[in-house]
Design a protein around this motif. Structure first.
Motif, short mmCIF file in Angstrom:
data_model
loop_
_atom_site.label_atom_id
_atom_site.label_comp_id
_atom_site.label_asym_id
_atom_site.label_seq_id
_atom_site.Cartn_x
_atom_site.Cartn_y
_atom_site.Cartn_z
N TYR A 133 0.83 -1.20 0.00
CA TYR A 133 0.00 0.00 0.00
C TYR A 133 0.87 1.26 0.00
O TYR A 133 1.95 1.26 0.59
N GLN A 160 0.08 11.21 4.35
CA GLN A 160 -0.41 11.74 5.62
C GLN A 160 -0.16 13.23 5.66
O GLN A 160 0.99 13.68 5.53
N LEU A 216 -4.29 8.82 7.65
CA LEU A 216 -3.62 8.29 6.48
C LEU A 216 -4.65 8.06 5.37
O LEU A 216 -5.72 7.51 5.60
N ARG A 217 -4.31 8.49 4.18
CA ARG A 217 -5.20 8.29 3.04
C ARG A 217 -4.53 7.40 2.01
O ARG A 217 -3.38 7.63 1.62
N LEU A 218 -5.27 6.42 1.57
CA LEU A 218 -4.72 5.42 0.66
C LEU A 218 -4.65 5.97 -0.76
O LEU A 218 -5.65 6.44 -1.31
N TYR A 272 0.34 5.29 1.16
CA TYR A 272 -0.49 6.27 1.83
C TYR A 272 0.20 7.64 1.79
O TYR A 272 1.41 7.72 1.70
#
Lengths: 112, 111
Positions: A33, A37, A43-45, A35
């Protein structure tokens, strides 16, 4: 134990430049993954991968591309950097669905 | 509405005291829950998974309330080293291994 390794640790770019962030894991995890921040936000994917040769879009994919040519590596590319992409980027991996993710120590990216 | 919501804090806690805080989630079908700890400008690290029956790991106790859709974390006998941001993490039930992170609750333990 290396775990998840991110390179570089820091980078300053000018608007419009391109670059690639590298994530490498030595735990034989299937899932990886990327992310970002930002202050005051979770945290955003950005993108994720469920196995070698596969990638999928996350919550905030615009302006980024990824590749997973080898199981242990997950690359994040910025084709034309924008100031809005100034952030801390974390890579993570997990062995299976719904298992805890292991994080790299982050890449701090500033776009001027 | 955010999928995972946390009180940002800070929770200022005297050393040796107990602190507890919650996290609410919106997807009733979520199945996996975790607490992560994040120190300033560092990567998130898994603190503990949260099981349906509740679980304890030393001074840390996690609870899950499915009916009200929240999880909690309790820290007993707080240490200065417990100062950090605690992230609530919930799986996205309709996806493959994707986790939704809360923005975190800051805990500051003071001498």
């Amino acid at each position: 134990n290396a775990g998840v390794t991110q390179t570089p640790k820091f980078r300053v770019l000018k608007t419009g430049q391109s670059m690639t962030l590298l994530c490498a894991q030595d735990m034989n995890h299937e899932y990886m993954y990327w992310y970002r921040q930002d202050p005051g936000m979770g945290l955003r994917l950005i993108h994720y991968s469920v196995g070698e040769g596969t990638t999928a879009k996350g919550e905030v994919p615009d302006g980024y591309n990824v590749s997973r040519l080898k199981k242990q590596n997950f690359l994040l590319g910025l084709e034309s950097a924008a100031p809005s992409q100034t952030s801390v980027y974390f890579c993570a991996s997990s062995p299976r669905v719904n298992q805890p993710q292991h994080f790299g120590d982050g890449t701090r990216l500033s776009i001027l | 509405r955010k999928e995972v919501e946390q009180d940002p804090g800070p929770f200022n806690v005297p050393e040796g005291a107990t602190v507890a805080f919650n996290c609410t989630y919106s997807n009733s079908a979520s199945q996996s829950f975790f607490w992560y700890r994040q120190d300033c400008r560092k990567e998130p690290k898994l603190l503990m998974s949260v099981y349906s029956s509740g679980n304890e790991d030393g001074r840390f106790t996690a609870q899950l309330n499915r009916a009200s859709q929240y999880i909690s974390l309790l820290i007993r006998d707080s240490k200065l080293s417990d100062s950090a941001t605690y992230l609530c993490v919930v799986n996205i039930a309709d996806s493959w291994g994707k986790l939704q992170f809360g923005a975190g609750t800051q805990v500051v333990v003071t001498p």
